[in-house]
Design a protein around this motif. Sequence first.
Motif, PDB file in Angstrom:
ATOM      1  N   SER A 136       0.807  -1.270   0.010  1.00  0.00           N
ATOM      2  CA  SER A 136       0.107  -0.047  -0.130  1.00  0.00           C
ATOM      3  C   SER A 136       1.072   1.154  -0.142  1.00  0.00           C
ATOM      4  CB  SER A 136      -1.017   0.004   1.311  1.00  0.00           C
ATOM      5  OG  SER A 136      -1.971   1.069   1.239  1.00  0.00           O
ATOM      6  N   ALA A 137       0.444   2.350   0.490  1.00  0.00           N
ATOM      7  CA  ALA A 137       1.223   3.788   0.458  1.00  0.00           C
ATOM      8  C   ALA A 137       0.765   4.481   1.780  1.00  0.00           C
ATOM      9  CB  ALA A 137       1.112   4.377  -0.894  1.00  0.00           C
ATOM     10  N   LEU A 138       1.568   5.156   2.200  1.00  0.00           N
ATOM     11  CA  LEU A 138       1.239   6.439   3.002  1.00  0.00           C
ATOM     12  C   LEU A 138       1.822   7.491   2.304  1.00  0.00           C
ATOM     13  CD1 LEU A 138       0.607   7.251   5.937  1.00  0.00           C
ATOM     14  CD2 LEU A 138       3.204   6.927   6.521  1.00  0.00           C
ATOM     15  N   ILE A 139       0.751   8.688   2.142  1.00  0.00           N
ATOM     16  CA  ILE A 139       1.081   9.663   1.446  1.00  0.00           C
ATOM     17  C   ILE A 139       1.031  11.066   2.415  1.00  0.00           C
ATOM     18  CG2 ILE A 139       0.795  10.992  -0.730  1.00  0.00           C
ATOM     19  CD1 ILE A 139      -1.129   8.045  -0.911  1.00  0.00           C
ATOM     20  N   PHE A 140       1.901  11.972   2.100  1.00  0.00           N
ATOM     21  CA  PHE A 140       2.030  13.299   2.914  1.00  0.00           C
ATOM     22  C   PHE A 140       1.755  14.200   1.742  1.00  0.00           C
ATOM     23  CE2 PHE A 140       4.075  10.556   5.816  1.00  0.00           C
ATOM     24  CZ  PHE A 140       3.960  10.784   7.093  1.00  0.00           C
ATOM     25  N   VAL A 182       5.563   6.822   0.707  1.00  0.00           N
ATOM     26  CA  VAL A 182       6.583   5.591   1.110  1.00  0.00           C
ATOM     27  C   VAL A 182       5.589   4.516   0.792  1.00  0.00           C
ATOM     28  CG1 VAL A 182       8.119   6.732   2.501  1.00  0.00           C
ATOM     29  CG2 VAL A 182       5.962   5.982   3.413  1.00  0.00           C
ATOM     30  N   ASN A 183       6.305   3.454   0.203  1.00  0.00           N
ATOM     31  CA  ASN A 183       5.691   2.213   0.222  1.00  0.00           C
ATOM     32  C   ASN A 183       5.155   1.640   1.734  1.00  0.00           C
ATOM     33  OD1 ASN A 183       5.837   1.658  -2.700  1.00  0.00           O
ATOM     34  ND2 ASN A 183       8.175   1.402  -2.186  1.00  0.00           N
ATOM     35  N   ARG A 233       6.982   9.656   9.121  1.00  0.00           N
ATOM     36  CA  ARG A 233       7.315  10.989   9.010  1.00  0.00           C
ATOM     37  C   ARG A 233       8.535  11.557   9.507  1.00  0.00           C
ATOM     38  NH1 ARG A 233       5.909  16.267  10.861  1.00  0.00           N
ATOM     39  NH2 ARG A 233       4.624  17.600   9.595  1.00  0.00           N
ATOM     40  N   SER A 234       9.080  11.055  10.735  1.00  0.00           N
ATOM     41  CA  SER A 234      10.190  11.646  11.045  1.00  0.00           C
ATOM     42  C   SER A 234      11.333  10.992  10.069  1.00  0.00           C
ATOM     43  CB  SER A 234      10.367  11.027  12.676  1.00  0.00           C
ATOM     44  OG  SER A 234      11.587  10.514  12.975  1.00  0.00           O
ATOM     45  N   VAL A 235      11.276   9.520   9.779  1.00  0.00           N
ATOM     46  CA  VAL A 235      12.230   9.105   8.852  1.00  0.00           C
ATOM     47  C   VAL A 235      12.291   9.995   7.600  1.00  0.00           C
ATOM     48  CG1 VAL A 235      13.049   7.235   7.465  1.00  0.00           C
ATOM     49  CG2 VAL A 235      12.133   6.924   9.515  1.00  0.00           C
ATOM     50  N   ILE A 236      11.075  10.421   7.091  1.00  0.00           N
ATOM     51  CA  ILE A 236      11.002  11.057   5.759  1.00  0.00           C
ATOM     52  C   ILE A 236      11.682  12.526   5.856  1.00  0.00           C
ATOM     53  CG2 ILE A 236       9.524  12.399   4.136  1.00  0.00           C
ATOM     54  CD1 ILE A 236       7.424   9.960   4.624  1.00  0.00           C
ATOM     55  N   LEU A 237      11.392  13.115   7.096  1.00  0.00           N
ATOM     56  CA  LEU A 237      11.783  14.506   7.017  1.00  0.00           C
ATOM     57  C   LEU A 237      13.336  14.607   7.233  1.00  0.00           C
ATOM     58  CD1 LEU A 237       9.104  15.877   9.691  1.00  0.00           C
ATOM     59  CD2 LEU A 237       9.831  16.675   7.266  1.00  0.00           C
ATOM     60  N   GLU A 276      -1.142  20.443   5.407  1.00  0.00           N
ATOM     61  CA  GLU A 276      -0.692  18.982   5.388  1.00  0.00           C
ATOM     62  C   GLU A 276      -1.959  18.035   5.282  1.00  0.00           C
ATOM     63  OE1 GLU A 276       2.468  16.227   7.602  1.00  0.00           O
ATOM     64  OE2 GLU A 276       1.039  17.090   9.004  1.00  0.00           O
ATOM     65  N   ARG A 277      -1.826  17.112   4.743  1.00  0.00           N
ATOM     66  CA  ARG A 277      -2.971  16.091   4.585  1.00  0.00           C
ATOM     67  C   ARG A 277      -2.246  14.745   4.626  1.00  0.00           C
ATOM     68  NH1 ARG A 277      -8.672  15.910   0.673  1.00  0.00           N
ATOM     69  NH2 ARG A 277      -8.977  13.821   1.495  1.00  0.00           N
ATOM     70  N   ILE A 278      -2.714  13.668   5.256  1.00  0.00           N
ATOM     71  CA  ILE A 278      -2.334  12.572   5.355  1.00  0.00           C
ATOM     72  C   ILE A 278      -2.905  11.284   4.971  1.00  0.00           C
ATOM     73  CG2 ILE A 278      -0.912  10.681   6.680  1.00  0.00           C
ATOM     74  CD1 ILE A 278      -0.216  13.154   8.624  1.00  0.00           C
ATOM     75  N   VAL A 279      -2.656  10.432   4.073  1.00  0.00           N
ATOM     76  CA  VAL A 279      -3.488   9.493   3.572  1.00  0.00           C
ATOM     77  C   VAL A 279      -2.740   8.153   3.874  1.00  0.00           C
ATOM     78  CG1 VAL A 279      -4.387   7.979   1.543  1.00  0.00           C
ATOM     79  CG2 VAL A 279      -4.906  10.472   1.911  1.00  0.00           C
ATOM     80  N   THR A 280      -3.529   7.144   4.714  1.00  0.00           N
ATOM     81  CA  THR A 280      -2.868   5.986   5.103  1.00  0.00           C
ATOM     82  C   THR A 280      -3.530   4.859   4.266  1.00  0.00           C
ATOM     83  OG1 THR A 280      -4.569   5.414   6.843  1.00  0.00           O
ATOM     84  CG2 THR A 280      -2.719   6.781   7.485  1.00  0.00           C
ATOM     85  N   PRO A 281      -3.019   3.629   4.387  1.00  0.00           N
ATOM     86  CA  PRO A 281      -3.648   2.618   3.966  1.00  0.00           C
ATOM     87  C   PRO A 281      -5.149   2.197   4.274  1.00  0.00           C
ATOM     88  CG  PRO A 281      -1.346   1.923   4.480  1.00  0.00           C
ATOM     89  CD  PRO A 281      -1.877   3.118   5.107  1.00  0.00           C
TER      90      PRO A 281
END
Length: 484
Positions: free
Chosen positions: A304-308, A372-373, A390-394, A412-417
């Motif tokens: 799936s994906a996690l999107i910011f 991120v995947n 989020r912390s790894v990405i930043l 900011e908007r966040i979409v999770t699986p």
Amino acid sequence: MKKAIIIGSGISGIASALRLVAKGYDVEILEKSYRSGGKISEFTVDGFRFDMGPSLFTLPALVDELFSLFGKSSTDYLNVHQLDVTCQYFFADGSVLKAWSDTQRFVSEAIRLGADRKTIERYLNRQSFLYHYTSDFFLFSSIHKLSSYFGVSARKSLKALHRLDAFTSMHKRNNSTFGNSPLVQLFDRYATYNGSDPYRAPATLNMIAHLEHNTGAFFPTNGMYGIVKALERLALEQGVRFHYNTTVSGLRFNKKKITSVESSVGNFPADVVLSSIDVAYFYRSVLPEKKMLKRIEKRERSSSALIFYWGVSCQSSLDLHNILFSADYMAEFDALFQKKHFGNDLTVYIFISNKVVQSDAPEGCENWFVMVNAPENVGQDWAAETAKARSVILSKISSHLGIDVEKHIVNERIVTPVDIEANTGSVNGSLYGHSSNGALAAFLRHPNYSRHYKNLYFAGGSVHPGGGIPLCLASAKIATQLIK
Ligand SMILES: Cc1cc2nc3c(=O)[nH]c(=O)nc-3n(C[C@H](O)[C@H](O)[C@H](O)COP(=O)(O)OP(=O)(O)OC[C@H]3O[C@@H](n4cnc5c(N)ncnc54)[C@H](O)[C@@H]3O)c2cc1C
């Protein structure tokens, strides 16, 4: 006129509707959401427009084909242009590569990263070979019908079977070709285009890279949702009726024939029914068939994906598509598919549509789609997973690009699986139905027709030939060709 009912208005649902109209059917689409597009979606906030789902567009000829069914030109509805740089890659060792669509420029970049000219040229030719020897049969015909095996395309694929690399993994093939070069990671990444793991997906799938490196990546001048708007407009002009806010809940049948479709707003009689929704969800909630569901649920789902979605108040030197690779790709996929959690390091994809569509962000700002995947949703604590990612990405963005992006995020908007599942009906939030982690995966996907009901057909990312815009369009073509 015979009546066709399509369930779902994702890209394959609209494409199927158009193809059935061209065949002389009276077509209605039943869509649970308030608009068309499914995973291809958009939203706007404070002057920022974001494409929510797909961002990479290949094989636009499959879209053009839908317009030519009615003697129309796609350019009157949709403008797309080929990208000069398909993606900019940042590797953990600090090296950077621009994937130019011009083959010779890409080859020069690859040489800089350790490949020799002959090896990279041979590799690109090999991808092209794989695509040309597999696509007609594996992507554009119904491999579940015995009759397909007697056609020219099957003979072409089957003759070359021993050269199609089905019994080694993408990674093994790329590793044996490029050794220690970062190019291994670059080409392994194409496994994620259908939600799979390069350490297990068959090397035949290295052909995916052919589409970007040999035929090109494209982008609509009004963003990805422009594809949906163009097809929806064409469908309306051709008399397709869209019923929004209409959830399909069941089918009525007489012996082995579906007679009507039950929905939240009533019954729709049908001569033909085509479902374009996730097939696992279909057998759970529309046509509960325990045996079929059990068979489908046994198979491994795609990632799936996690999107910011970040509106940022600065301008970067990034491109339209950018990848910031993790240092240990194997560990990342192990975490994704085995542990079903985020690992400690992640590969980050950043897509900035206002690099092409300037109006997508206010002056001096950019619209960052940062993805991120993610593992399929199996009940993880998504608040904790999201905070970790989020912390790894930043920190990855700041170490690769030297930008403290958090300081510049204005919305900011966040979409999770979980959101992907809720918004599109994709079981566990998987982007592409089942994974392709195995030599037989293509054959194990659900066919484009029902083996039990003679007027029930399937299209979309969870059935043959798979997910992604081009394959969804191919599924619509195959399914509707099967309808007499
Ligand atoms: C974040 C993300 C990134 C992606 N990136 C890319 C990319 O870069 N390139 C690419 O090619 N592909 C990409 N994909 C994959 C691509 O978007 C999908 O494969 C494709 O859009 C799926 O289309 P579909 O026809 O299968 O239907 P879907 O888009 O899954 O739509 C199904 C529709 O059916 C409706 N529905 C569900 N249940 C019911 C019901 N019971 N009754 C009525 N309607 C119902 C839903 O509301 C939805 O509108 C991405 C997907 C996501 C989510």
